[in-house]
Design an enzyme around this catalytic site. Structure first.
Site, mmCIF file in Angstrom:
data_model
loop_
_atom_site.group_PDB
_atom_site.id
_atom_site.type_symbol
_atom_site.label_atom_id
_atom_site.label_comp_id
_atom_site.label_asym_id
_atom_site.label_seq_id
_atom_site.Cartn_x
_atom_site.Cartn_y
_atom_site.Cartn_z
ATOM 1 N N HIS A 195 7.563 -2.481 -1.743
ATOM 2 C CA HIS A 195 8.389 -1.759 -2.493
ATOM 3 C C HIS A 195 7.511 -0.557 -3.171
ATOM 4 O O HIS A 195 8.178 0.411 -3.299
ATOM 5 C CB HIS A 195 9.063 -2.554 -3.545
ATOM 6 C CG HIS A 195 10.248 -3.580 -2.937
ATOM 7 N ND1 HIS A 195 10.001 -4.644 -2.525
ATOM 8 C CD2 HIS A 195 11.576 -3.163 -3.048
ATOM 9 C CE1 HIS A 195 11.356 -4.961 -2.050
ATOM 10 N NE2 HIS A 195 12.191 -3.984 -2.458
ATOM 11 N N GLY A 196 6.586 -0.780 -3.394
ATOM 12 C CA GLY A 196 5.511 0.269 -3.916
ATOM 13 C C GLY A 196 3.976 -0.076 -4.193
ATOM 14 O O GLY A 196 3.710 -1.157 -4.264
#
Length: 476
Positions: free
Chosen positions: A323-324
């Site tokens: 996601h990041g």
């Protein structure tokens, strides 16, 4: 170009649909392929060669895997394909994160800092890389036949409805549809309705609540009162659901307009009674991807409880990183992994005996994780947790709650809570059943009038609060 932009809604989509249905069937895949390349080039023209190289590399390695007769040779081709995809993702998404962490630790180990130019993140790289990995793995496992036509395979990777934000569609699920599919008016009408629903989720709900969440999360932790912090968290909790599920609805609707049928991606996750149930309902295509292409290959739960617990933590650390590239995302993944391990160990059984306690527990755990997901740094998250617990001495008059909870936000919160549960769907199903029942026209009309009355009441509340802006709903 995003689906909720005027350029997409009033130029790109109408032009693509017109060309698609105006030309004979044999040209329609070509129209979609050209449109998808244009869609990607509009947002990230400099990385068009990268995504085309990914298409060519995975198409070629997929053929090599399928054609190899020896098991060892097939494994080597698979290893090459997976390594190439992971290396590409790691370079563009995690190189800067790794360099920053090395430089942080460099003085401790007496080494010099790593000098690395900022590497921009290519649009949609996480999604098209996961599509490619699932393809080569399925070809290796003989769960899918290798696609011999590179334009057809390119269409699978590049289809614009799922190119930059999912859902993650497996090749085997739409392989036949890529070759031939029906163009039925009923499907097109359903696609329009589903796309409109997703657009409404994004524009009317997510954007409105997102503005409030952004404002509150941007405040210094010392200035946050507990009620204000909770308002920000509730807004963000609903915003992220309506953002993600709204985009999935738009993608599903667009795919159906062009004759494709794909699986659902969200199923009212906030009604879950456990974190396990949450992940069966939240971003279903991503959850299934990590289960089938990471958790099970790691051994799943075949080698005992301890190994299963370790596998869960590994999977969710990588889910967070996917996601990041930041430590808050890593800790968000660990947060969910720990809850899943605890549930697998049976620590949630006392809570699970009560449906309401289960709902409260699951929602509290998910919302606690969203703080990590939303905050930019661990320090930011720490300050926000402190505010939620009332551990700050903020002056409530400096940032009054009423300043952030006006009529529009309050109305949107009520609508969001209703549409985050199956209640709205049940009302719609009830109305549709009545509509086809003989002699029930008056009942249908009554239901529609009641629904309009609810909408009118909500609008009136907004007007009474003096915050109504007739153009708010056209901000894309």
């Amino acid at each position: 170009m995003v689906f909720a932009s005027p350029l997409f809604l009033f130029v790109f989509l109408p032009a693509t649909l017109a060309a698609y249905f105006a030309l004979p069937r044999r040209f329609r895949n070509g129209v979609l392929l050209i449109a998808s390349l244009a869609f990607y080039a509009w947002g990230e023209a400099r990385y068009v060669p990268l995504i085309l190289a990914s298409v060519a590399f995975n198409w070629w390695t997929g053929l090599r895997i399928a054609e190899a007769s020896e098991s060892g040779l097939r494994k080597r081709w698979l290893a090459l394909a997976v390594t190439g995809n992971v290396a590409t993702l790691a370079l563009f998404k995690y190189a800067n994160f790794a360099a920053a962490n090395i430089n942080t630790l460099a003085p401790i180990f007496g080494i010099g800092p790593v000098s690395l130019a900022e590497i921009p993140l290519p649009l949609g790289i996480s999604f098209f890389t996961f599509h490619a990995i699932s393809y080569v793995v399925d070809v290796y496992k003989r769960n899918a036949d290798a696609q011999k036509s590179i334009p057809t395979f390119a269409l699978y990777i590049l289809l614009f409805p799922q190119l930059i934000a999912g859902p993650i569609i497996r090749f085997r699920d739409i392989a036949a549809q890529l070759v031939a599919r029906d163009a039925r008016l009923a499907d097109f009408a359903y696609g329009v309705r589903r796309f409109t629903l997703g657009l409404g989720k994004k524009v009317l709900i997510a954007n409105t609540l997102g503005a409030s969440a952004d404002t509150i999360f941007a405040l210094p932790g010392a200035e946050l009162t507990a009620p204000l912090a909770w308002l920000g968290l509730v807004c963000y909790t609903l915003q992220i659901y309506f953002d993600f599920s709204g985009y999935s609805d738009m993608a599903i609707g667009l795919m159906r307009m062009f004759g494709f049928r794909i699986l659902e991606n969200f199923n009212y996750p906030y009604v879950s009674r456990s974190i396990r149930e949450f992940w069966r309902r939240w971003h279903i295509s991503l959850s299934n991807w990590f289960r089938d292409y990471l958790y099970i290959p790691l051994g799943g739960n075949r080698d005992g409880a301890r190994r299963a617990y370790l596998n869960l933590i590994i999977v969710f650390v990588l889910c967070g990183l996917w996601h990041g590239a930041s430590w808050p995302f890593v800790l968000w993944g660990i947060w969910h992994g720990v809850f899943l391990v605890a549930e697998r160990a049976g620590l949630d059984r006392p809570i699970g005996r009560s449906a309401w306690l289960g709902h409260v527990y699951a929602l509290a755990a998910v919302m606690g994780g969203w703080v990590l997901f939303r905050c930019d740094t661990l320090a930011h998250a720490g300050h926000y947790y402190a505010a939620l617990l009332g551990a700050t001495r903020a002056d409530p008059l400096r940032h009054p709650l009423a300043q952030h909870l006006d009529g529009l936000v309050a109305t949107t919160l009520v609508v969001a809570i209703v549409f985050a549960t199956p209640l709205a769907r049940r009302i719609g199903t009830w109305r549709d059943r009545l509509a086809v029942a003989p002699g029930r026209g008056a009942a249908v009309l009554t239901a529609d009038v009641l629904w309009l009355a609810l909408v009118f009441a909500a609008s009136s509340a907004t007007l009474a609060a003096g915050t109504y802006n007739p153009f708010i709903y056209f901000r894309f």
